[in-house]
Design a protein around this motif. Structure first.
Motif, mmCIF file in Angstrom:
data_model
loop_
_atom_site.group_PDB
_atom_site.id
_atom_site.type_symbol
_atom_site.label_atom_id
_atom_site.label_comp_id
_atom_site.label_asym_id
_atom_site.label_seq_id
_atom_site.Cartn_x
_atom_site.Cartn_y
_atom_site.Cartn_z
ATOM 1 N N GLY A 1 0.794 -1.219 0.000
ATOM 2 C CA GLY A 1 0.000 0.000 0.000
ATOM 3 C C GLY A 1 0.828 1.273 0.000
ATOM 4 O O GLY A 1 0.296 2.361 0.194
ATOM 5 N N GLU A 2 2.119 1.152 -0.224
ATOM 6 C CA GLU A 2 3.011 2.311 -0.268
ATOM 7 C C GLU A 2 3.106 2.826 -1.702
ATOM 8 O O GLU A 2 3.061 2.043 -2.653
ATOM 9 C CB GLU A 2 4.409 1.939 0.238
ATOM 10 C CG GLU A 2 4.442 1.437 1.669
ATOM 11 C CD GLU A 2 4.084 2.523 2.675
ATOM 12 O OE1 GLU A 2 4.465 3.697 2.448
ATOM 13 O OE2 GLU A 2 3.419 2.188 3.682
ATOM 14 N N LEU A 3 3.261 4.132 -1.831
ATOM 15 C CA LEU A 3 3.431 4.711 -3.160
ATOM 16 C C LEU A 3 4.715 4.203 -3.815
ATOM 17 O O LEU A 3 5.761 4.150 -3.172
ATOM 18 C CB LEU A 3 3.509 6.243 -3.089
ATOM 19 C CG LEU A 3 2.215 7.014 -2.954
ATOM 20 C CD1 LEU A 3 2.493 8.501 -2.790
ATOM 21 C CD2 LEU A 3 1.306 6.795 -4.142
ATOM 22 N N THR A 4 4.604 3.832 -5.066
ATOM 23 C CA THR A 4 5.780 3.467 -5.846
ATOM 24 C C THR A 4 6.410 4.755 -6.374
ATOM 25 O O THR A 4 5.857 5.852 -6.204
ATOM 26 C CB THR A 4 5.392 2.571 -7.035
ATOM 27 O OG1 THR A 4 4.502 3.317 -7.883
ATOM 28 C CG2 THR A 4 4.713 1.284 -6.573
ATOM 29 N N LYS A 5 7.538 4.641 -7.046
ATOM 30 C CA LYS A 5 8.155 5.821 -7.664
ATOM 31 C C LYS A 5 7.178 6.440 -8.657
ATOM 32 O O LYS A 5 6.985 7.656 -8.680
ATOM 33 C CB LYS A 5 9.462 5.426 -8.358
ATOM 34 C CG LYS A 5 10.194 6.597 -8.960
ATOM 35 C CD LYS A 5 11.489 6.183 -9.634
ATOM 36 C CE LYS A 5 12.128 7.400 -10.289
ATOM 37 N NZ LYS A 5 13.246 7.097 -11.121
#
Length: 190
Positions: free
Chosen positions: A10-14
């Protein structure tokens, strides 16, 4: 997650971080960013701007056949996105004329709003050092780029003029205002 904006945790990717810097829906942000790699960011900027407004074609009561005929002149076989691009490019080649819009049953206010959105997005792109590149008339590249952001909305032809959504399995049909509606040979995927 489906378009690569977040990872399995659930973390933002680049890519997701870059997408969040654009004031757009995630799918539109993705195709605008990916268009730089495809070399079609100038055309995608127009398409994204056109997708950000309401309906552009008018269909006045009592003149339905005439307006439908005019609208069909703008159709690009198999693509509503490219049809929007085509309308914008023809409007531009006619010096953004409101008379031309009236003659073609197109809402000039909507096109003007799309132009304002395009200019705003261009400023955002410039501030983010996103290059503006044009692919010219190689519209297959633009189609490919659009698929990168809308793969979660893909459907496969199943039976006569019916599609099955690839992710949900739900049956869908072509909308009557689509450039695909009424085509004899429908594409296997949309």
């Amino acid at each position: 997650w489906l378009i690569g904006a977040i990872d399995n945790f659930g973390e933002l990717t680049k890519l997701g971080t870059e997408m969040s810097k654009l004031p757009l829906q995630p799918s539109l942000s993705k195709i605008l960013l990916k268009s730089v790699e495809f070399g079609c960011s100038a055309e995608m900027l127009i398409i994204v701007s056109m997708l950000s407004i309401s309906q552009i074609f008018q269909r006045p009561k009592g003149r339905e056949k005439e307006s439908d005929k005019e609208r069909s002149r703008f159709f690009i076989a198999g693509s509503d996105h490219l049809t929007l691009l085509n309308v914008y490019l023809q409007w531009k080649s006619n010096r953004f004329s409101t008379k031309w819009c009236s003659k073609c049953f197109i809402q000039s206010r909507s096109l003007s709003k799309a132009e304002d959105i395009r200019k705003q997005l261009l400023r955002v792109m410039e501030s983010q050092n996103i290059q503006l590149k044009s692919i010219g008339s190689n519209w297959d590249v633009i189609r490919h780029c659009i698929c990168t952001g809308f793969s979660h909305q893909a459907a496969k032809l199943s039976g006569l003029k019916r599609y099955v959504h690839l992710r949900t399995g739900m049956h869908t049909q072509i909308h009557p205002t689509s450039a695909l509606f009424g085509m004899g040979d429908l594409p296997p995927y949309v």
